[in-house]
Write a protein that holds these residues in place. Structure first.
Motif, short mmCIF file in Angstrom:
data_model
loop_
_atom_site.label_atom_id
_atom_site.label_comp_id
_atom_site.label_asym_id
_atom_site.label_seq_id
_atom_site.Cartn_x
_atom_site.Cartn_y
_atom_site.Cartn_z
N ALA A 176 -27.57 -12.59 -39.34
CA ALA A 176 -26.25 -13.32 -38.46
C ALA A 176 -26.48 -14.71 -38.89
O ALA A 176 -25.49 -15.24 -38.93
CB ALA A 176 -26.59 -12.98 -37.28
N ALA A 177 -27.67 -15.33 -38.96
CA ALA A 177 -27.76 -16.84 -39.45
C ALA A 177 -27.30 -17.09 -40.74
O ALA A 177 -26.43 -18.04 -40.83
CB ALA A 177 -29.45 -17.23 -39.44
N GLN A 178 -27.48 -16.18 -41.67
CA GLN A 178 -27.08 -16.38 -42.98
C GLN A 178 -25.53 -16.43 -43.09
O GLN A 178 -24.74 -17.00 -43.60
CB GLN A 178 -27.77 -15.50 -44.22
CG GLN A 178 -29.08 -15.61 -44.16
CD GLN A 178 -29.09 -17.14 -44.68
OE1 GLN A 178 -30.17 -17.79 -44.27
NE2 GLN A 178 -28.65 -17.36 -45.86
N ASP A 179 -24.88 -14.98 -42.45
CA ASP A 179 -23.59 -15.01 -42.24
C ASP A 179 -22.83 -16.29 -41.81
O ASP A 179 -21.72 -16.87 -42.30
CB ASP A 179 -23.08 -13.70 -41.36
CG ASP A 179 -23.56 -12.71 -42.22
OD1 ASP A 179 -23.58 -12.63 -43.38
OD2 ASP A 179 -23.38 -11.57 -41.44
N GLU A 180 -23.38 -16.68 -40.79
CA GLU A 180 -22.94 -18.02 -39.88
C GLU A 180 -22.91 -19.06 -41.00
O GLU A 180 -21.99 -19.97 -41.04
CB GLU A 180 -23.92 -18.26 -38.88
CG GLU A 180 -23.31 -19.59 -38.00
CD GLU A 180 -24.51 -19.78 -36.95
OE1 GLU A 180 -24.73 -20.89 -36.69
OE2 GLU A 180 -25.04 -18.93 -36.44
N MET A 181 -24.12 -19.43 -41.54
CA MET A 181 -24.01 -20.38 -42.64
C MET A 181 -23.34 -20.50 -43.74
O MET A 181 -22.55 -21.50 -43.86
CB MET A 181 -25.62 -20.45 -43.17
CG MET A 181 -25.74 -21.94 -43.76
SD MET A 181 -27.45 -22.04 -44.59
CE MET A 181 -27.49 -20.72 -45.88
N ASN A 182 -23.05 -19.14 -44.29
CA ASN A 182 -22.16 -19.18 -45.54
C ASN A 182 -20.59 -19.48 -44.99
O ASN A 182 -19.84 -20.21 -45.65
CB ASN A 182 -22.36 -17.75 -46.03
CG ASN A 182 -23.44 -17.43 -46.59
OD1 ASN A 182 -24.16 -18.33 -47.21
ND2 ASN A 182 -23.98 -16.20 -46.60
N THR A 183 -20.36 -18.91 -43.62
CA THR A 183 -18.90 -19.15 -43.17
C THR A 183 -18.76 -20.57 -43.00
O THR A 183 -17.80 -21.36 -43.31
CB THR A 183 -18.83 -18.33 -41.74
OG1 THR A 183 -18.97 -17.01 -42.22
CG2 THR A 183 -17.49 -18.53 -41.48
#
Length: 321
Positions: A176-183
């Motif tokens: 979730a953290a990675q998805d958030e950062m990419n977005t």
């Protein structure tokens, strides 16, 4: 008498061995709490030395441990969220993680290498929000790179450092953290240079939304999350900048945060609130401008007008007597 002396000598020897063993255990525990320096595997020998010097400078000579981050860590921690690294992928960006016990929250500082910021994509605020979602609390994180790079390797290093110390982070929260950062990185790039927009406003809105979600709990609904985001976008004066597609993307990443189980952490709300405070403090000039009369939202202007009207009316009536 000789037997008694021998007996006490034996007892003292046993106690000596016990305390020496106990001391060695304490030393190991203390070492595990030492800051961890994560080093990209692609660094040359001189770059590695320069990176260590840069990252450990804030420690003022204190002890630290090191770990090398390879393509294997990129695959393990970043690919589940959509990245396409392989075990031979290069890693240059590096980090130092220092746990704190002063309740200061998550602090991130990107350090220049030879006078240049080589982290080209991920901002300090994005690192902070990702660390919060991943389950990190009360830590100083320093990031640098010897060559221009997006900075993904440093974040993978942070995750690996916690696992190395026996505190592996929840993989769903990491995803979730990675998805958030990419977005957030994409939205930041899309709005870069626009009037009325800053990375600090966007990340403050997300941190504020997390804190509001945590107040409700892990049963916060999708519609509640959407309302929270709409409110935070307004509070941070982004209503004229963030388009509907970007707004939906932010809603989606926060739904992922909820579904990852991050909100079940009792420290999450406190850490999110501290993060918002830090972001505002680090960009005080931006938020001071947002608080001026010219930049208040429309509803606030109407409310101010109503209040001023009745204050003037009361004053006028008072003047009649």
């Amino acid at each position: 008498m000789k037997k008694i002396i021998t007996f006490f000598t034996s007892i003292l020897t046993v106690f000596g061995i016990f305390f020496a063993f106990n001391s060695s255990i304490n030393t190991v525990v203390a070492a595990d709490d030492d800051p961890m320096v994560t080093l990209g595997t692609s660094l040359t020998s001189s770059q590695r030395d320069g990176t260590i010097t840069k990252l450990t400078n804030p420690l003022n000579g204190a002890n630290y441990n090191t770990i090398t981050i390879t393509g294997t860590e990129l695959v393990k921690y970043l690919n589940p969220s959509g990245s396409n690294f392989n075990t031979n992928s290069g890693v240059w960006s590096s980090a130092m993680i220092q746990k704190t016990n002063n309740g200061s929250g998550i602090n991130v500082k990107i350090l220049p290498y030879n006078g240049k910021n080589n982290i080209t994509t991920i901002t300090a605020n994005q690192y902070k929000n990702a660390a919060l979602t991943a389950g990190i609390a009360d830590a100083n994180i320093y990031v640098t790179s010897a060559v221009p790079i997006d900075g993904s390797g440093a974040l993978a290093g942070v995750y690996a450092a916690y696992a190395k110390n026996g505190e592996a982070l929840n993989q769903q929260q990491v995803n979730a953290a990675q998805d958030e950062m990419n977005t957030l990185s994409d939205i930041n790039e899309q709005n870069s240079g626009k009037d009325g927009y800053s990375d600090a406003q966007l990340n403050n809105a997300v941190a504020g939304a997390k804190a509001e979600m945590a107040k409700i709990g892990d049963n916060v609904s999708n519609s509640q999350i959407a309302d929270i985001i709409n409110n935070q976008i307004t509070i941070n004066n982004l209503g004229d900048v963030i388009n509907n597609n970007q707004k939906q993307q932010i809603i989606n990443i926060l739904i992922n945060v909820r579904d990852s189980g991050a909100l079940k952490n009792s420290n999450f709300k406190e850490q999110a609130q501290k993060l918002g405070t830090q972001i505002k403090a680090s960009a005080q000039n931006i938020f001071n401008k947002l608080n001026t009369a010219e930049n208040r939202n429309f509803i606030q202007k109407i409310w101010d007008a109503i209040v001023n009207f009745f204050q003037n009316l009361v004053q006028t009536i008072s003047n009649w007597f």
